[in-house]
Design a protein around this motif. Structure first.
Motif, PDB file in Angstrom:
ATOM      1  N   ILE A 231     -10.899   4.652 -26.190  1.00 25.55           N
ATOM      2  CA  ILE A 231     -12.037   5.470 -25.774  1.00 25.55           C
ATOM      3  C   ILE A 231     -11.645   6.916 -25.541  1.00 25.55           C
ATOM      4  CG2 ILE A 231     -13.104   3.503 -24.611  1.00 25.55           C
ATOM      5  CD1 ILE A 231     -12.387   5.070 -21.945  1.00 25.55           C
ATOM      6  N   PHE A 232     -10.341   7.195 -25.518  1.00 28.17           N
ATOM      7  CA  PHE A 232      -9.855   8.452 -24.952  1.00 28.17           C
ATOM      8  C   PHE A 232     -10.487   9.681 -25.596  1.00 28.17           C
ATOM      9  CE2 PHE A 232      -6.831  10.574 -22.312  1.00 28.17           C
ATOM     10  CZ  PHE A 232      -6.509  11.751 -22.977  1.00 28.17           C
ATOM     11  N   ASN A 233     -10.467   9.750 -26.908  1.00 29.43           N
ATOM     12  CA  ASN A 233     -10.866  10.984 -27.588  1.00 29.43           C
ATOM     13  C   ASN A 233     -12.343  11.328 -27.414  1.00 29.43           C
ATOM     14  OD1 ASN A 233      -8.240  11.123 -28.418  1.00 29.43           O
ATOM     15  ND2 ASN A 233      -8.645  10.670 -30.565  1.00 29.43           N
ATOM     16  N   GLY A 234     -13.142  10.378 -27.064  1.00 31.47           N
ATOM     17  CA  GLY A 234     -14.578  10.611 -26.991  1.00 31.47           C
ATOM     18  C   GLY A 234     -15.109  10.998 -25.627  1.00 31.47           C
ATOM     19  N   TYR A 235     -14.230  11.125 -24.645  1.00 30.04           N
ATOM     20  CA  TYR A 235     -14.688  11.353 -23.272  1.00 30.04           C
ATOM     21  C   TYR A 235     -13.981  12.517 -22.594  1.00 30.04           C
ATOM     22  CZ  TYR A 235     -17.115   6.866 -23.335  1.00 30.04           C
ATOM     23  OH  TYR A 235     -17.980   5.845 -23.630  1.00 30.04           O
ATOM     24  N   ASN A 236     -14.734  13.199 -21.725  1.00 33.51           N
ATOM     25  CA  ASN A 236     -14.091  14.087 -20.764  1.00 33.51           C
ATOM     26  C   ASN A 236     -13.255  13.217 -19.823  1.00 33.51           C
ATOM     27  OD1 ASN A 236     -15.759  16.130 -21.839  1.00 33.51           O
ATOM     28  ND2 ASN A 236     -17.339  15.715 -20.307  1.00 33.51           N
ATOM     29  N   MET A 237     -12.170  13.798 -19.295  1.00 35.93           N
ATOM     30  CA  MET A 237     -11.285  13.057 -18.397  1.00 35.93           C
ATOM     31  C   MET A 237     -11.118  13.817 -17.083  1.00 35.93           C
ATOM     32  SD  MET A 237     -10.179  10.206 -19.636  1.00 35.93           S
ATOM     33  CE  MET A 237     -10.664   9.425 -21.182  1.00 35.93           C
ATOM     34  N   GLY A 238     -10.990  13.071 -15.991  1.00 31.65           N
ATOM     35  CA  GLY A 238     -10.861  13.716 -14.698  1.00 31.65           C
ATOM     36  C   GLY A 238      -9.830  13.058 -13.805  1.00 31.65           C
ATOM     37  N   TRP A 239      -9.350  13.848 -12.863  1.00 29.23           N
ATOM     38  CA  TRP A 239      -8.485  13.350 -11.800  1.00 29.23           C
ATOM     39  C   TRP A 239      -9.226  13.495 -10.469  1.00 29.23           C
ATOM     40  CZ3 TRP A 239      -3.829  10.908 -11.976  1.00 29.23           C
ATOM     41  CH2 TRP A 239      -3.089  10.974 -13.169  1.00 29.23           C
ATOM     42  N   SER A 240      -9.137  12.458  -9.664  1.00 31.06           N
ATOM     43  CA  SER A 240      -9.710  12.470  -8.326  1.00 31.06           C
ATOM     44  C   SER A 240      -8.645  12.019  -7.336  1.00 31.06           C
ATOM     45  CB  SER A 240     -10.918  11.526  -8.255  1.00 31.06           C
ATOM     46  OG  SER A 240     -11.906  11.885  -9.172  1.00 31.06           O
ATOM     47  N   ARG A 241      -8.932  12.228  -6.055  1.00 25.24           N
ATOM     48  CA  ARG A 241      -7.996  11.768  -5.034  1.00 25.24           C
ATOM     49  C   ARG A 241      -8.768  11.251  -3.826  1.00 25.24           C
ATOM     50  NH1 ARG A 241      -5.490  17.655  -3.203  1.00 25.24           N
ATOM     51  NH2 ARG A 241      -7.353  18.435  -2.115  1.00 25.24           N
ATOM     52  N   GLN A 242      -8.106  10.368  -3.099  1.00 27.32           N
ATOM     53  CA  GLN A 242      -8.700   9.848  -1.878  1.00 27.32           C
ATOM     54  C   GLN A 242      -7.641   9.776  -0.800  1.00 27.32           C
ATOM     55  OE1 GLN A 242     -10.758   6.068  -2.245  1.00 27.32           O
ATOM     56  NE2 GLN A 242     -12.021   6.575  -0.481  1.00 27.32           N
ATOM     57  N   ALA A 243      -7.880  10.523   0.271  1.00 24.13           N
ATOM     58  CA  ALA A 243      -6.993  10.503   1.425  1.00 24.13           C
ATOM     59  C   ALA A 243      -7.498   9.460   2.417  1.00 24.13           C
ATOM     60  CB  ALA A 243      -6.952  11.880   2.067  1.00 24.13           C
ATOM     61  N   PRO A 244      -6.634   8.957   3.282  1.00 23.14           N
ATOM     62  CA  PRO A 244      -7.054   7.946   4.256  1.00 23.14           C
ATOM     63  C   PRO A 244      -8.227   8.431   5.089  1.00 23.14           C
ATOM     64  CG  PRO A 244      -4.676   8.122   4.221  1.00 23.14           C
ATOM     65  CD  PRO A 244      -5.186   9.235   3.367  1.00 23.14           C
ATOM     66  N   GLY A 245      -9.257   7.608   5.173  1.00 26.54           N
ATOM     67  CA  GLY A 245     -10.415   7.935   5.979  1.00 26.54           C
ATOM     68  C   GLY A 245     -11.367   8.951   5.375  1.00 26.54           C
ATOM     69  N   LYS A 246     -11.113   9.343   4.123  1.00 28.96           N
ATOM     70  CA  LYS A 246     -11.963  10.340   3.476  1.00 28.96           C
ATOM     71  C   LYS A 246     -12.551   9.784   2.185  1.00 28.96           C
ATOM     72  CE  LYS A 246      -9.652  14.442   5.309  1.00 28.96           C
ATOM     73  NZ  LYS A 246      -9.064  15.770   4.964  1.00 28.96           N
ATOM     74  N   GLN A 247     -13.603  10.440   1.736  1.00 22.21           N
ATOM     75  CA  GLN A 247     -14.209  10.051   0.472  1.00 22.21           C
ATOM     76  C   GLN A 247     -13.360  10.539  -0.700  1.00 22.21           C
ATOM     77  OE1 GLN A 247     -18.288  11.518   0.489  1.00 22.21           O
ATOM     78  NE2 GLN A 247     -19.019   9.559   1.263  1.00 22.21           N
ATOM     79  N   ARG A 248     -13.504   9.845  -1.811  1.00 22.26           N
ATOM     80  CA  ARG A 248     -12.823  10.272  -3.024  1.00 22.26           C
ATOM     81  C   ARG A 248     -13.399  11.608  -3.482  1.00 22.26           C
ATOM     82  NH1 ARG A 248     -12.602   5.610  -7.214  1.00 22.26           N
ATOM     83  NH2 ARG A 248     -11.171   4.799  -5.647  1.00 22.26           N
TER      84      ARG A 248
END
Length: 115
Positions: free
Chosen positions: A28-45
């Motif tokens: 699927i890779f070539n057909g999609y935008n890609m993102g990085w997210s993070r989640q810290a303890p007790g917080k939303q992603r």
């Protein structure tokens, strides 16, 4: 089967650098935008970077100038270069399509910034 596998996290001192990698399987890779997210303890992603299929990059102010996202379509891999790391960057980092799909979330990779 689509799978996102993150790697490259670890313990780093404030001001240090890390490079995260995310290998995507499932053709699927070539057909999609890609993102990085993070989640810290007790917080939303939270989203920290995304890259379009054409290579345009977007960052929130919290990481702009410090993080760089890139993609290698031949390797089905997206990267996150993180420089000048701060303790508040400590979190589990995940990759996904952008916008994200619930079923694509992987295990993530832990980044800890501490002296």
């Amino acid at each position: 089967q689509v799978q996102f596998v993150e790697s490259g996290g670890g313990l780093v001192q404030p001001g240090g650098s890390l490079r995260l990698s995310c290998e995507v399987s499932g053709n699927i890779f070539n057909g999609y935008n890609m993102g990085w997210s993070r989640q810290a303890p007790g917080k939303q992603r939270e989203l920290v970077a995304w890259i379009s299929t054409g290579g345009r990059m977007f960052y929130p102010d919290s990481v702009k100038g410090r993080f760089t996202i890139s993609r290698d379509n031949a390797k089905n891999t997206v990267y996150l270069q993180m420089n000048s790391l701060k303790p508040e960057d400590t979190a589990v980092y995940y990759c996904n399509t952008y916008p994200s799909r619930t079923s694509y979330w992987g295990q993530g990779t832990q980044v800890t910034v501490s002296s």
